[in-house]
Design a protein around this motif. Structure first.
Motif, PDB file in Angstrom:
ATOM      1  N   VAL A   1       0.848  -1.188   0.000  1.00 21.98           N
ATOM      2  CA  VAL A   1       0.000   0.000   0.000  1.00 21.98           C
ATOM      3  C   VAL A   1       0.887   1.243   0.000  1.00 21.98           C
ATOM      4  CG1 VAL A   1      -1.973  -1.066   1.176  1.00 21.98           C
ATOM      5  CG2 VAL A   1      -0.136  -0.034   2.529  1.00 21.98           C
ATOM      6  N   LYS A   2       0.311   2.331  -0.495  1.00 22.43           N
ATOM      7  CA  LYS A   2       0.978   3.637  -0.451  1.00 22.43           C
ATOM      8  C   LYS A   2      -0.047   4.685  -0.039  1.00 22.43           C
ATOM      9  CE  LYS A   2       5.129   2.488  -1.989  1.00 22.43           C
ATOM     10  NZ  LYS A   2       5.574   2.740  -3.355  1.00 22.43           N
ATOM     11  N   ALA A   3       0.425   5.741   0.625  1.00 18.95           N
ATOM     12  CA  ALA A   3      -0.439   6.861   0.983  1.00 18.95           C
ATOM     13  C   ALA A   3      -0.531   7.822  -0.195  1.00 18.95           C
ATOM     14  CB  ALA A   3       0.109   7.578   2.202  1.00 18.95           C
ATOM     15  N   LEU A   4      -1.742   8.356  -0.439  1.00 23.95           N
ATOM     16  CA  LEU A   4      -1.970   9.273  -1.554  1.00 23.95           C
ATOM     17  C   LEU A   4      -2.042  10.726  -1.105  1.00 23.95           C
ATOM     18  CD1 LEU A   4      -4.660   7.348  -3.657  1.00 23.95           C
ATOM     19  CD2 LEU A   4      -2.157   7.165  -3.713  1.00 23.95           C
ATOM     20  N   THR A   5      -2.748  10.970  -0.005  1.00 24.90           N
ATOM     21  CA  THR A   5      -2.935  12.348   0.447  1.00 24.90           C
ATOM     22  C   THR A   5      -3.246  12.341   1.941  1.00 24.90           C
ATOM     23  OG1 THR A   5      -4.131  14.429   0.016  1.00 24.90           O
ATOM     24  CG2 THR A   5      -5.431  12.418   0.001  1.00 24.90           C
ATOM     25  N   PRO A   6      -2.815  13.367   2.676  1.00 26.11           N
ATOM     26  CA  PRO A   6      -3.212  13.452   4.080  1.00 26.11           C
ATOM     27  C   PRO A   6      -4.721  13.680   4.208  1.00 26.11           C
ATOM     28  CG  PRO A   6      -1.409  14.983   3.572  1.00 26.11           C
ATOM     29  CD  PRO A   6      -1.957  14.495   2.278  1.00 26.11           C
ATOM     30  N   ILE A   7      -5.297  13.164   5.267  1.00 22.38           N
ATOM     31  CA  ILE A   7      -6.661  13.526   5.651  1.00 22.38           C
ATOM     32  C   ILE A   7      -6.571  14.334   6.945  1.00 22.38           C
ATOM     33  CG2 ILE A   7      -8.940  12.675   6.325  1.00 22.38           C
ATOM     34  CD1 ILE A   7      -8.451  10.252   4.521  1.00 22.38           C
ATOM     35  N   TYR A   8      -6.178  13.688   8.038  1.00 29.56           N
ATOM     36  CA  TYR A   8      -5.954  14.413   9.290  1.00 29.56           C
ATOM     37  C   TYR A   8      -4.492  14.844   9.348  1.00 29.56           C
ATOM     38  CZ  TYR A   8     -10.378  12.414  11.031  1.00 29.56           C
ATOM     39  OH  TYR A   8     -11.684  12.052  11.209  1.00 29.56           O
ATOM     40  N   SER A   9      -4.237  16.138   9.232  1.00 29.46           N
ATOM     41  CA  SER A   9      -2.865  16.624   9.305  1.00 29.46           C
ATOM     42  C   SER A   9      -2.352  16.697  10.731  1.00 29.46           C
ATOM     43  CB  SER A   9      -2.753  17.999   8.628  1.00 29.46           C
ATOM     44  OG  SER A   9      -2.862  17.864   7.231  1.00 29.46           O
ATOM     45  N   ASP A  10      -3.237  16.570  11.704  1.00 33.40           N
ATOM     46  CA  ASP A  10      -2.856  16.435  13.106  1.00 33.40           C
ATOM     47  C   ASP A  10      -3.300  15.068  13.611  1.00 33.40           C
ATOM     48  OD1 ASP A  10      -1.473  18.711  13.903  1.00 33.40           O
ATOM     49  OD2 ASP A  10      -3.290  19.830  14.383  1.00 33.40           O
ATOM     50  N   ALA A  11      -2.507  14.472  14.477  1.00 35.59           N
ATOM     51  CA  ALA A  11      -2.904  13.217  15.107  1.00 35.59           C
ATOM     52  C   ALA A  11      -4.071  13.486  16.055  1.00 35.59           C
ATOM     53  CB  ALA A  11      -1.738  12.615  15.879  1.00 35.59           C
ATOM     54  N   PRO A  12      -5.037  12.571  16.153  1.00 38.00           N
ATOM     55  CA  PRO A  12      -6.249  12.837  16.926  1.00 38.00           C
ATOM     56  C   PRO A  12      -6.147  12.514  18.412  1.00 38.00           C
ATOM     57  CG  PRO A  12      -6.453  10.728  15.837  1.00 38.00           C
ATOM     58  CD  PRO A  12      -5.136  11.311  15.387  1.00 38.00           C
TER      59      PRO A  12
ATOM     60  N   MET B   1      10.826   8.701   1.049  1.00 37.36           N
ATOM     61  CA  MET B   1       9.415   9.064   0.953  1.00 37.36           C
ATOM     62  C   MET B   1       8.652   8.082   0.077  1.00 37.36           C
ATOM     63  SD  MET B   1       8.543  12.003   2.595  1.00 37.36           S
ATOM     64  CE  MET B   1       7.359  12.973   1.652  1.00 37.36           C
ATOM     65  N   SER B   2       9.299   7.622  -0.987  1.00 36.65           N
ATOM     66  CA  SER B   2       8.619   6.719  -1.920  1.00 36.65           C
ATOM     67  C   SER B   2       8.306   5.358  -1.325  1.00 36.65           C
ATOM     68  CB  SER B   2       9.451   6.554  -3.197  1.00 36.65           C
ATOM     69  OG  SER B   2      10.717   5.963  -2.892  1.00 36.65           O
ATOM     70  N   ASP B   3       8.896   5.037  -0.179  1.00 31.65           N
ATOM     71  CA  ASP B   3       8.546   3.779   0.487  1.00 31.65           C
ATOM     72  C   ASP B   3       7.114   3.800   1.008  1.00 31.65           C
ATOM     73  OD1 ASP B   3      11.098   2.783   0.097  1.00 31.65           O
ATOM     74  OD2 ASP B   3      11.822   3.401   2.082  1.00 31.65           O
ATOM     75  N   TYR B   4       6.603   5.007   1.267  1.00 24.33           N
ATOM     76  CA  TYR B   4       5.307   5.142   1.917  1.00 24.33           C
ATOM     77  C   TYR B   4       4.301   5.968   1.117  1.00 24.33           C
ATOM     78  CZ  TYR B   4       8.288   3.596   5.730  1.00 24.33           C
ATOM     79  OH  TYR B   4       9.186   2.883   6.487  1.00 24.33           O
ATOM     80  N   ILE B   5       4.779   6.802   0.205  1.00 23.41           N
ATOM     81  CA  ILE B   5       3.896   7.754  -0.470  1.00 23.41           C
ATOM     82  C   ILE B   5       3.985   7.585  -1.983  1.00 23.41           C
ATOM     83  CG2 ILE B   5       3.593  10.224  -0.965  1.00 23.41           C
ATOM     84  CD1 ILE B   5       4.472  10.737   1.938  1.00 23.41           C
ATOM     85  N   HIS B   6       2.831   7.630  -2.621  1.00 22.34           N
ATOM     86  CA  HIS B   6       2.773   7.576  -4.085  1.00 22.34           C
ATOM     87  C   HIS B   6       2.518   8.978  -4.612  1.00 22.34           C
ATOM     88  CE1 HIS B   6       1.965   5.889  -8.084  1.00 22.34           C
ATOM     89  NE2 HIS B   6       0.987   6.783  -8.171  1.00 22.34           N
ATOM     90  N   ASN B   7       3.352   9.426  -5.506  1.00 22.38           N
ATOM     91  CA  ASN B   7       3.174  10.719  -6.174  1.00 22.38           C
ATOM     92  C   ASN B   7       2.773  10.486  -7.625  1.00 22.38           C
ATOM     93  OD1 ASN B   7       3.887  12.621  -4.088  1.00 22.38           O
ATOM     94  ND2 ASN B   7       5.992  11.879  -4.277  1.00 22.38           N
ATOM     95  N   PHE B   8       1.715  11.180  -8.051  1.00 20.94           N
ATOM     96  CA  PHE B   8       1.236  11.040  -9.428  1.00 20.94           C
ATOM     97  C   PHE B   8       2.063  11.923 -10.370  1.00 20.94           C
ATOM     98  CE2 PHE B   8      -2.376   9.799  -6.828  1.00 20.94           C
ATOM     99  CZ  PHE B   8      -2.739   8.609  -7.449  1.00 20.94           C
TER     100      PHE B   8
END
Length: 325
Positions: free
Chosen positions: A100-111, A318-325
């Motif tokens: 899996v890879k992350a596409l975009t933040p949703i919560y920019s702060d931890a809850p 960064m590319s280990d966790y995040i996908h950039n289009f």
């Protein structure tokens, strides 16, 4: 390990949203991190306000059973995309090779935070020293609390900590058997009303914002990214569109949710979506970067997560966790 918890029924839900998009619309299956509610309402509104149809997409949704479950299922291809805690996703990638890879933040702060009442005198994490605190099994907040206390110059070892079922935590607080319990900011918005109705003054200490780390993010299956990259990109854009619309009209978002879940309480869902909106848009990271990634915050999320797990904090790239289009 990381668990998202809301007061809600526990029956599984799978929904194809109406109104239907055109026959040519691309299908996207999304898995939530928990039972639909709160900020999830934004996606239900997305089926009505054009965020999906304008991008030729039709979403279907399944509930989740915590971020660990969602990460595993998206990695296995049971969903194209999902909402999950970023630290949990990083653990899945690092420890289990989750695809899996992350596409975009949703919560920019931890809850993460502490639910308490004003009479305890707890107004910051430093005030927890000498107090009695409870947490549920598998709770993420209690693992992150020592880091937050260390940043504040206080000592978690001076906190009397115990475990209890999630369903018992608020009762223990109201009965005075504990001084506070860990929970998420979103959940605290609902709990605060219950505390007020019990004749007490609610207080929430949001220590997650001091950790400079991401909370929930949008993740995607790597095969989906490889085989349908344009659909994945549009799904990310549709998600961002839906989230941006939420603070403009949270009532419409909740009403869209209630059309499919009439048993839910409108005021509770409005409170919960308000908490989600706060975690997205009131963060300094979002103010600076919008839905783009802050590399320092990504690295801190990884470092804090690994420290909380007692693991070596080797980030890689960064590319280990995040996908950039």
């Amino acid at each position: 390990m990381f668990r998202s918890h809301f007061f809600a029924a526990t029956t599984a839900v799978s929904i194809a949203l109406l109104p239907q998009a055109s026959a040519a619309a691309d299908q996207v299956k999304m898995l939530f991190d928990w039972i639909p509610g709160g900020i999830h309402s934004a996606w239900y509104a997305g089926a009505k306000n054009g965020c999906f149809a304008d991008l030729d997409l039709e979403f279907s949704f399944d509930r989740g059973s915590g971020s660990v479950d969602t990460v595993a299922k998206v990695a296995a291809g049971l969903g194209d995309i999902g909402m999950a805690d970023f630290g949990t996703m990083m653990l899945g990638v690092s420890n289990n090779g989750a695809k899996v890879k992350a596409l975009t933040p949703i919560y920019s702060d931890a809850p993460f935070g502490i639910m308490t009442v004003a009479s305890t005198g707890i107004g910051s994490v430093s005030d927890l020293e000498g107090k009695k605190l409870a947490s549920g099994p598998g709770d993420a907040g209690i693992l992150m609390l020592p880091l937050a206390m260390d940043l504040a110059g206080s000592d978690f070892s001076k906190v009397e900590s115990e475990k209890a079922d999630f369903s018992a935590l608020l009762g223990l607080l109201l009965q005075g058997k504990i001084d506070g319990h860990t929970t998420f900011l979103t959940t605290s918005k609902i709990l605060s009303a219950v505390v007020s109705n019990a004749g007490k003054t609610p207080q929430f200490v949001h220590f997650g914002e001091s950790l400079d780390m991401y909370g929930s993010v949008l993740i995607a299956n790597e095969q989906f990214l490889a085989e349908r990259p344009d659909v994945a990109r549009r799904a990310m854009e549709a998600t961002q569109c839906a989230l941006k619309a939420a603070p403009t009209d949270p009532e419409a978002a909740v009403d869209a949710l209630l059309e499919l879940f009439p048993e839910k309480k409108r005021e509770s869902e409005l409170a919960a979506i308000g908490g989600g909106i706060e975690l997205i848009f009131d963060s300094s990271a979002h103010a600076e970067n919008g839905f783009n990634w802050d590399e320092t915050r990504v690295r801190t999320t990884h470092s804090n997560t690994m420290k909380a797990q007692g693991q070596a904090a080797e980030f890689g790239s960064m590319s280990d966790y995040i996908h950039n289009f």
